[in-house]
Design a protein around this motif. Structure first.
Motif, PDB file in Angstrom:
ATOM      1  N   TYR A 249      45.462 -10.647  -9.496  1.00  0.00           N
ATOM      2  CA  TYR A 249      44.390 -10.609 -10.493  1.00  0.00           C
ATOM      3  C   TYR A 249      44.985 -10.562 -11.901  1.00  0.00           C
ATOM      4  O   TYR A 249      44.549 -11.286 -12.801  1.00  0.00           O
ATOM      5  CB  TYR A 249      43.505  -9.388 -10.236  1.00  0.00           C
ATOM      6  N   ARG A 250      45.993  -9.710 -12.070  1.00  0.00           N
ATOM      7  CA  ARG A 250      46.646  -9.604 -13.378  1.00  0.00           C
ATOM      8  C   ARG A 250      47.313 -10.922 -13.754  1.00  0.00           C
ATOM      9  O   ARG A 250      47.190 -11.387 -14.894  1.00  0.00           O
ATOM     10  CB  ARG A 250      47.680  -8.478 -13.350  1.00  0.00           C
ATOM     11  N   GLN A 255      47.380 -15.908 -17.103  1.00  0.00           N
ATOM     12  CA  GLN A 255      47.525 -17.358 -17.146  1.00  0.00           C
ATOM     13  C   GLN A 255      46.221 -18.073 -17.473  1.00  0.00           C
ATOM     14  O   GLN A 255      46.169 -19.298 -17.535  1.00  0.00           O
ATOM     15  CB  GLN A 255      48.057 -17.869 -15.800  1.00  0.00           C
ATOM     16  N   GLY A 256      45.160 -17.292 -17.664  1.00  0.00           N
ATOM     17  CA  GLY A 256      43.874 -17.889 -18.004  1.00  0.00           C
ATOM     18  C   GLY A 256      43.190 -18.523 -16.824  1.00  0.00           C
ATOM     19  O   GLY A 256      42.303 -19.358 -16.975  1.00  0.00           O
ATOM     20  N   GLY A 257      43.581 -18.111 -15.613  1.00  0.00           N
ATOM     21  CA  GLY A 257      42.981 -18.681 -14.412  1.00  0.00           C
ATOM     22  C   GLY A 257      41.666 -18.029 -14.072  1.00  0.00           C
ATOM     23  O   GLY A 257      41.183 -17.121 -14.764  1.00  0.00           O
ATOM     24  N   GLU A 258      41.071 -18.463 -12.963  1.00  0.00           N
ATOM     25  CA  GLU A 258      39.779 -17.921 -12.533  1.00  0.00           C
ATOM     26  C   GLU A 258      40.030 -16.625 -11.778  1.00  0.00           C
ATOM     27  O   GLU A 258      40.769 -16.598 -10.797  1.00  0.00           O
ATOM     28  CB  GLU A 258      39.047 -18.924 -11.632  1.00  0.00           C
ATOM     29  N   LEU A 259      39.451 -15.560 -12.236  1.00  0.00           N
ATOM     30  CA  LEU A 259      39.663 -14.262 -11.632  1.00  0.00           C
ATOM     31  C   LEU A 259      38.733 -14.052 -10.458  1.00  0.00           C
ATOM     32  O   LEU A 259      37.649 -14.633 -10.382  1.00  0.00           O
ATOM     33  CB  LEU A 259      39.444 -13.160 -12.679  1.00  0.00           C
ATOM     34  N   GLY A 260      39.169 -13.187  -9.560  1.00  0.00           N
ATOM     35  CA  GLY A 260      38.370 -12.926  -8.368  1.00  0.00           C
ATOM     36  C   GLY A 260      37.031 -12.327  -8.715  1.00  0.00           C
ATOM     37  O   GLY A 260      36.892 -11.567  -9.668  1.00  0.00           O
ATOM     38  N   ALA A 261      36.017 -12.653  -7.954  1.00  0.00           N
ATOM     39  CA  ALA A 261      34.671 -12.136  -8.158  1.00  0.00           C
ATOM     40  C   ALA A 261      34.312 -11.230  -7.001  1.00  0.00           C
ATOM     41  O   ALA A 261      34.886 -11.331  -5.919  1.00  0.00           O
ATOM     42  CB  ALA A 261      33.670 -13.299  -8.237  1.00  0.00           C
TER      43      ALA A 261
END
Length: 275
Positions: A249-250, A255-261
């Motif tokens: 997640y960090r 990296q500006g990626g899609e974080l977990g929901a």
């Protein structure tokens, strides 16, 4: 002197004390100053009367049966219709930690017994002046909290949020709010659709998300900060809720990626104060 008395003249004061002799003394002082007076004998009665009459100011003891002054103050401070009413503690509970707690939970002043009448009147004048006289508290937005559950949950959430790393038990939390464990649990279910434990875990993980993406703290330090017994337990809980590990997640956040929901059926549900 006339200007000072004008602040007190016809001010509506709710006096809360379970000791008749203390009540009589304070009532005599306030009546001579021109105040209108209502009386309550414990914190629960004080809360209900404050809702009903919207006094200009409350003078309240701490150590009382059924519900003490601190518990009543927490509820009054977290009820939209009463949160702006100044509360002055007038009490023999004058240890430093008690004075600090009283001010921390929302009282505007703390006076020790035995008291000097002139000092109490002076403090009441000051706080009535600062409050701008009688306020229209009936105009608060939102539906009225007829059960009191909203105030209980708001006060509980405020207390838990300040103690995520070492929260009280449900029984201790209920006692602090002047209620019992069964009612506190029912209030959380009715207001939030969660148990106290589910709310606490969800709030811890929400804070963890912020710490992971917004600070350089280690995962072990974050786990300790939010009250998990170990980094492994924290990582397991985080992965179960968000389907992603804390480290991943960090990294995705950096990296500006899609974080977990949150998983379906496990969405975060924070208590949002309508005010």
């Amino acid at each position: 002197m006339l200007h000072s008395r004008s602040v007190l003249d016809d001010a509506h004061i709710l006096v809360v004390d379970d000791q008749p002799d203390q009540l009589r003394l304070l009532i005599d002082v306030l009546r001579q100053a021109g105040c209108r007076i209502s009386i309550a004998f414990d914190g629960a009665q004080a809360y209900q009367r404050a809702l009903a009459i919207a006094p200009d100011l409350i003078v309240m003891d701490v150590r009382m049966p059924r519900m003490d002054g601190f518990a009543a103050c927490r509820l009054l401070a977290d009820t939209p219709a009463t949160r702006t009413i100044p509360i002055i503690f007038l009490t023999a509970a004058d240890e430093l930690h008690e004075r600090l707690e009283g001010l921390d939970i929302g009282a505007v002043d703390y006076v020790s017994k035995p008291f000097e009448p002139a000092e109490v009147l002076a403090r009441i004048r000051v706080h009535l002046s600062r409050a701008g006289g009688r306020q229209d508290r009936a105009a608060s937005t939102g539906a009225p909290d007829t059960t009191g559950n909203g105030a209980i949950v708001r006060a509980a959430v405020r207390h838990l949020s300040a103690r995520l790393s070492a929260p009280p038990t449900v029984e201790e939390l209920a006692r602090l709010l002047g209620t019992h464990e069964k009612r506190l649990s029912r209030a959380f279910r009715e207001e939030l659709g969660q148990t106290v434990f589910e709310y606490l875990r969800g709030e811890r993980l929400r804070i963890a998300q912020q710490l992971l993406t917004g600070t350089p703290l280690s995962i072990a330090h974050i786990a300790e900060e939010i009250g998990f017994s170990s980094a492994a337990n924290f990582a397991t809980a985080f992965r179960e809720r968000f389907a992603i590990s804390p480290s991943a997640y960090r990294q995705a956040g950096q990296q500006g990626g899609e974080l977990g929901a949150p998983d379906a059926g496990q969405s975060e549900q924070r208590y949002v104060d309508p005010q």
